[in-house]
Write a protein that holds these residues in place. Sequence first.
Motif: not given
Length: 235
Positions: A57-78
């Motif tokens: 499902e598209v929604v599941h893929l969008l959730i996965a993309l969002s999770v990994f994007t946010i994780t990478s962004y937060v780690l960069s700031k951290f």
Amino acid sequence: MDHLAILIRSFSAFVILMLIGRILGKQTLSNMNFHEFVTAVILGAIAANFAFNEKIEVVHLLIALSVFTITSYVLSKFFLKFRNFKMWTEGAPTVLIEGGFILEDNLKKNNMTLDSLNQQLRQKEIFNIEEVEYALLEINGKLSVQKKKELQAVTLKDLQLNAGNATQFPIELVIDGQLLHGNLNSNHIPESWLLSQLKARDKKLEDVFYAVKGSNGQLYVDEYKDKIQHPIDVE
């Protein structure tokens, strides 16, 4: 209709990856480190499924993309705020050649052969390893090289200096306002010397963003407040 659906999903995946790349910033493209490499691989796999796998499902893929994007962004700031955590997760540059001598143990630690070292040196137009004074393997896998003094390009400033002056490798003493005690101790640089150098320039340690003892023995200091009225940012 199936072909049209794949066309739309593929184009959407491309646009989403472009937006994610923009969010994560230029650092991800130029100097990919460990967590950015993992993120890029996973995001690429998710984007491929987004484009071609209609069973997910598209929604599941969008959730996965969002999770990994946010994780990478937060780690960069951290990483920007906690340098020790960054060094623990990503490691530090490794010296492979010091003072013209090859450090075999450091080559083995990085699973690097002498052939690989010579290959990277040739890519920097160095075909004779005897020309190298220092070589560092950066955390992104690239090789940084400093040639021996007599083989370096001559500048107008060099012509005014005494050719007999010894050259040393630049030593970082302060990064992001944090005093690097390890570099001070390993290079026998008293903390009092650094503080006296800063005091002579009417600066305090908490005002310093970056400080390095250059190859000429002089201290280079960059403050948090650069007093630049209109800094240039080329987009």
